[in-house]
Design a protein around this motif. Structure first.
Motif, PDB file in Angstrom:
ATOM      1  N   ASP A   3      32.193  40.632  33.888  1.00 16.01           N
ATOM      2  CA  ASP A   3      32.494  40.644  32.455  1.00 16.01           C
ATOM      3  C   ASP A   3      33.892  40.102  32.179  1.00 16.01           C
ATOM      4  OD1 ASP A   3      34.485  43.025  32.189  1.00 16.01           O
ATOM      5  OD2 ASP A   3      32.847  43.826  33.417  1.00 16.01           O
ATOM      6  N   VAL A   4      34.103  39.739  30.929  1.00 16.34           N
ATOM      7  CA  VAL A   4      35.352  39.099  30.495  1.00 16.34           C
ATOM      8  C   VAL A   4      36.563  40.010  30.724  1.00 16.34           C
ATOM      9  CG1 VAL A   4      36.548  38.177  28.469  1.00 16.34           C
ATOM     10  CG2 VAL A   4      34.149  37.632  28.855  1.00 16.34           C
ATOM     11  N   ALA A   5      36.433  41.288  30.435  1.00 20.06           N
ATOM     12  CA  ALA A   5      37.562  42.206  30.587  1.00 20.06           C
ATOM     13  C   ALA A   5      38.011  42.297  32.050  1.00 20.06           C
ATOM     14  CB  ALA A   5      37.199  43.589  30.055  1.00 20.06           C
ATOM     15  N   THR A   6      37.076  42.342  32.978  1.00 23.77           N
ATOM     16  CA  THR A   6      37.405  42.418  34.403  1.00 23.77           C
ATOM     17  C   THR A   6      38.050  41.118  34.868  1.00 23.77           C
ATOM     18  OG1 THR A   6      35.504  43.868  34.694  1.00 23.77           O
ATOM     19  CG2 THR A   6      36.464  42.954  36.682  1.00 23.77           C
ATOM     20  N   ARG A   7      37.553  39.981  34.392  1.00 22.59           N
ATOM     21  CA  ARG A   7      38.158  38.685  34.745  1.00 22.59           C
ATOM     22  C   ARG A   7      39.596  38.613  34.245  1.00 22.59           C
ATOM     23  NH1 ARG A   7      33.278  35.310  32.339  1.00 22.59           N
ATOM     24  NH2 ARG A   7      31.683  36.157  33.704  1.00 22.59           N
ATOM     25  N   ARG A   8      39.787  39.045  33.011  1.00 26.47           N
ATOM     26  CA  ARG A   8      41.129  39.004  32.413  1.00 26.47           C
ATOM     27  C   ARG A   8      42.091  39.869  33.230  1.00 26.47           C
ATOM     28  NH1 ARG A   8      39.552  40.171  27.471  1.00 26.47           N
ATOM     29  NH2 ARG A   8      39.365  38.003  26.863  1.00 26.47           N
ATOM     30  N   GLN A   9      41.638  41.059  33.613  1.00 23.99           N
ATOM     31  CA  GLN A   9      42.472  41.968  34.402  1.00 23.99           C
ATOM     32  C   GLN A   9      42.789  41.365  35.771  1.00 23.99           C
ATOM     33  OE1 GLN A   9      40.567  45.660  35.503  1.00 23.99           O
ATOM     34  NE2 GLN A   9      42.528  46.702  35.721  1.00 23.99           N
ATOM     35  N   PHE A  10      41.801  40.763  36.415  1.00 22.01           N
ATOM     36  CA  PHE A  10      42.021  40.135  37.722  1.00 22.01           C
ATOM     37  C   PHE A  10      43.074  39.038  37.625  1.00 22.01           C
ATOM     38  CE2 PHE A  10      41.051  36.526  40.515  1.00 22.01           C
ATOM     39  CZ  PHE A  10      41.317  37.108  41.745  1.00 22.01           C
TER      40      PHE A  10
END
Length: 188
Positions: A3-10
């Motif tokens: 998901d987008v939120a996990t990608r952003r955090q990574f």
């Protein structure tokens, strides 16, 4: 990452770790690196522009961190580069290459104009900058029209980490690999 939120955090964590790696002086991320065999292209729609049936159907697309243009020494010719304020929840923005600016807006500046990143998108991004052109491929892709978006607004499932530094190259590569493993031990 699913998901987008996990990608952003990574990406946020990876950039912080890589920036503090020994021997690394500058770091950036992109969804597709220049001068490689990989590419991502989109059908970009410019507000008020009638598509040219003889023009290119697809435009190079890059989701990049705000340091991308400075690390790769790609000049911002007009307008501005991306900033940390170009994040999730802020106004969607884009930078276009000089070749895309000349192709889509031959009689005026694209600054302040709006684009969609696909014909089916309902979201408009405002053009805030014009960058120099990039050599993507020595033989077939010189000065290809390209659009850049902030990775924090549109995180990509693919991340290329690019860095500048000093000292032993092998040691810098090892330091960047260690930074990646520190953020996610499951990655190679």
């Amino acid at each position: 990452y699913p998901d987008v939120a996990t990608r952003r955090q990574f990406i946020t964590r990876l950039m912080a770790e890589a920036t503090s790696a020994p021997g690394i002086t500058e770091v950036t991320s992109t969804s597709t690196s220049p001068a490689t065999s990989s590419n991502e292209r989109r059908r970009v729609v410019a507000e008020g522009r009638v598509p040219d049936p003889d023009g290119p159907g697809y435009i190079n697309y890059r989701a990049v961190s705000e340091t991308f243009h400075s690390v790769l020494r790609i000049p911002i010719l007009q307008g501005r580069g991306f900033t940390p304020q170009d994040r999730d929840g802020s106004q969607l923005v884009a930078i276009v290459s000089d070749s895309l600016a000349r192709l889509y807006w031959p009689d005026g500046s694209p600054l302040g104009r709006r684009v969609k990143l696909s014909p089916t998108s309902t979201e408009w991004a405002t053009v805030v900058g014009i960058s120099g052109n990039v050599l993507d491929d020595w033989l077939t892709s010189r000065n290809a029209p390209t659009i850049y978006v902030p990775v924090q607004q549109r995180p990509s499932p693919e991340v290329h980490l690019l860095a500048r530094g000093h000292g032993d190259v092998a040691a810098r590569i090892a330091a960047l690999r260690a930074a990646v493993r520190h953020v996610d031990p499951a990655l190679p």
